[in-house]
Design a protein around this motif. Structure first.
Motif, short mmCIF file in Angstrom:
data_model
loop_
_atom_site.label_atom_id
_atom_site.label_comp_id
_atom_site.label_asym_id
_atom_site.label_seq_id
_atom_site.Cartn_x
_atom_site.Cartn_y
_atom_site.Cartn_z
N THR A 122 0.83 -1.20 0.00
CA THR A 122 0.00 0.00 0.00
C THR A 122 0.87 1.25 0.00
O THR A 122 0.55 2.26 -0.65
CB THR A 122 -0.91 0.03 1.23
OG1 THR A 122 -1.50 -1.25 1.38
CG2 THR A 122 -2.00 1.06 1.09
N LEU A 125 2.00 1.87 -3.47
CA LEU A 125 0.85 2.30 -4.25
C LEU A 125 0.52 3.76 -3.95
O LEU A 125 0.22 4.55 -4.85
CB LEU A 125 -0.34 1.41 -3.90
CG LEU A 125 -1.58 1.53 -4.77
CD1 LEU A 125 -1.27 1.17 -6.20
CD2 LEU A 125 -2.68 0.63 -4.22
N ALA A 126 0.61 4.12 -2.66
CA ALA A 126 0.24 5.47 -2.25
C ALA A 126 1.22 6.51 -2.76
O ALA A 126 0.92 7.70 -2.78
CB ALA A 126 0.15 5.55 -0.73
N MET A 127 2.42 6.08 -3.19
CA MET A 127 3.41 7.03 -3.68
C MET A 127 3.24 7.32 -5.18
O MET A 127 3.77 8.31 -5.69
CB MET A 127 4.83 6.51 -3.46
CG MET A 127 5.19 6.26 -2.02
SD MET A 127 5.02 7.74 -1.07
CE MET A 127 6.63 8.41 -1.36
#
Lengths: 310, 272
Positions: A122, A125-127
């Motif tokens: 995650t 993904l969040a970056m």
């Protein structure tokens, strides 16, 4: 005793140090110049000139004559209905994106701070939105929102939540909320990263003490985590607000300010005034007005936070 | 009871973050017939790579990607060449310029671009640099410099001054000490700064929009935007493919430097 000793020694050191110091000064200047000159010519200078332009009737033409008009642009601005509409939209946009993005990022940071599976995934993904070109983010969301070929309409209809295709980015009342969602998606990485680092800086002992005292999770969050995070929260929300009110590229790609100006943020308005209609002076006035608003909002916000701390 | 709820929330975030990306990928793999059918599905019925091939043969896209590459390489190299001496001096001697650089990084955040871009456009016009790649390069260098300076001086600071002095004492000249001792230790930081400047320039849209009016000199972001305006549903596949391709350099370089960038942002946020 020591004081006098030091005082007598000081000038001697100075005498010895001076020639070295001036040589160092020359060297510093020489090393700095290559970086300093372009910044002065191409950004500090233009910024100062831009502020000056706000008080002139500058037009885009190469040979147009510019004259000083004092505050008359500001007078025009205050009576310009289009400006007020754009200003209102800008405030709604900046405040909603900043607040919602903060809440979403805080939630995500709290989760990433827990020992959960898929945490690393995650995090990566969040970056991703951070690295993507803003133009690609805009195009991607246009595909999502596409009235016929987009996934949002077909998913919502599949779930029975919609019975007709919505033209998300062209609907007068839906366009702004739709654009705000994209704003949240785009800005979440930076906010999450900063909040996560803040969370990791909260001393463990505080939580353990709270635990021993029988405080619930919610209570510990409210009275330990949040106060500890405060400086980080104030900093990142202030930055987010400034970035959001000055946003241009993302919304330009999504809607170009449409439909009927419903998403025309102040910078889109200024861009049109300057580069479509050629009113350089008026657009600069708009820029100055936004700076004043930003400084006022930040001053109030940060001032209040400081008072509450003390 | 808490864990399942946490996983549910995490799943929610993953869906929100990932679904637009997956949709972009899905669109890029669809045939034009499927795009025209107007019943969109997540999984392409007949996944194809032709859209990527189309993107590569599209004259506009290849040309503008090359121009973006030229501007990004030129401006990142120039940024580092200009910033390195200044960063060295900032890290080794205290001076007024340090304060100026930090102040400028902050000020440039608050001021809306419109105040800078109008006069900048006038400057470039008087130098005949509008509609030229050197013009855009100059702008990109100027706007990446302050942050690059900030990054670089952090790396210089992390090279112990004693090491440099020891080399000088051992008889190596000052220049020799810099080249043999400092440069190798600084190399990773220089590469990180180069990549950062490259990404900034490659992704940049707004200045390109103002400086490059002529479609013949458009960079990749400009061409991608123009592409959406004019074309119908059928062309969305190649557009999605080109968008994905345009993201690859940024994403790859970002993956390399993200740890350093995060600490940089943090230093800024905490001190800001």
């Amino acid at each position: 005793m020591t004081l006098t000793a030091e005082r007598t020694r000081e000038p001697a050191a100075d005498r010895r140090g001076r020639p070295k110091k001036s040589r160092q000064g020359r060297e510093t200047l020489l090393l700095m110049l290559p970086a300093l000159i372009p910044v002065l010519i191409f950004s500090v200078g233009p910024l100062l000139y831009g502020i000056y332009l706000a008080f002139t009737d500058a037009r885009s033409g190469r040979n147009s004559v510019t004259s000083f008009v004092g505050l008359s642009n500001f007078g025009d601005l205050l009576t310009d209905g289009d400006f007020w509409a754009s200003f209102r939209i800008g405030l709604i946009w900046a405040v909603s994106v900043t607040v919602l993005q903060f809440v979403a990022a805080l939630g995500l940071a709290l989760l990433l701070n827990e020992n959960l599976r898929f945490r690393a995934f995650t995090r990566v993904l969040a970056m991703v939105p951070w690295a993507m070109p803003p133009v690609v983010i805009g195009l991607m969301w246009r595909l999502v929102y596409h009235p016929n070929a987009g996934i949002l309409n077909s998913t919502l209809q599949g779930a029975g939540l919609l019975d007709h295709n919505v033209d998300w980015l062209n609907d007068f009342s839906i366009a702004l909320p739709a654009v705000i969602v994209v704003g949240i998606w785009t800005g979440m990485p930076q906010t999450t990263v900063v909040l996560l680092a803040g969370l990791q800086g909260v001393p463990r002992e505080l939580h353990e003490a709270g635990h021993v005292d029988g405080a619930t999770t919610w209570r510990r969050f409210w009275s330990i985590t949040l106060p500890q995070l405060r400086p980080v929260i104030v900093t990142i929300t202030s930055l987010d607000f400034v970035w959001n009110i000055n946003q241009f590229g993302l919304v330009y790609v999504l809607t170009q300010g449409g439909p009927g100006g419903q998403t025309r943020l102040p910078m889109l308005f200024a861009y049109e005034e300057a580069f479509r209609y050629g009113f350089f002076g008026y657009a600069a006035t708009l820029g100055v007005a936004i700076v004043i608003v930003v400084l006022a909002v930040l001053g109030l916000y940060i001032g209040r936070q400081m008072r509450e701390v003390s | 009871m808490r864990r399942p709820l946490q996983y549910l929330a995490l799943l929610g975030y993953m869906v929100f973050l990932a679904f637009p990306l997956l949709w972009l990928l899905s669109t890029a793999l669809k045939t034009s017939q499927e795009m025209a059918s107007l019943t969109p599905t997540w999984i392409p019925r007949h996944p194809v790579l032709t859209n990527f091939a189309d993107a590569f043969t599209e004259q506009d896209i290849v040309g503008s990607a090359l121009r973006s590459l030229v501007v990004a390489v030129a401006s990142s190299v120039l940024t580092v060449v200009l910033a390195l001496p200044a960063a060295y001096s900032m890290a080794r001697h205290r001076s007024l310029v340090n304060k100026f650089a930090i102040g400028w990084v902050l000020v440039s955040q608050v001021f809306p671009f419109i105040l800078i871009i109008i006069p900048l456009f006038m400057v470039l016009r008087s130098l005949d640099l509008v509609n030229t790649l050197p013009g855009l390069t100059v702008v990109h260098v100027t706007f990446t410099l302050p942050f690059a300076l900030w990054m670089l001086q952090g790396y210089v600071r992390s090279v112990p001054r004693e090491l440099e002095e020891a080399a000088a004492v051992d008889g190596a000249g000052r220049i020799r000490a810099l080249v043999r001792i400092v440069a190798p230790l600084l190399a990773p930081g220089v590469v990180a700064t180069l990549l950062f400047a490259f990404i900034s320039s490659w992704n940049e849209f707004l200045f390109a929009l103002v400086v490059l009016k002529d479609p013949d000199v458009a960079t990749l972001p400009l061409t991608l935007v123009k592409f959406t305006g004019a074309e119908g549903v059928v062309r969305l596949g190649p557009l999605a493919a080109a968008s994905l391709l345009a993201t690859i350099p940024s994403l790859a370089f970002f993956a390399i430097i993200q740890r350093r960038l995060r600490s940089g942002l943090l230093a800024g946020a905490v001190k800001g």
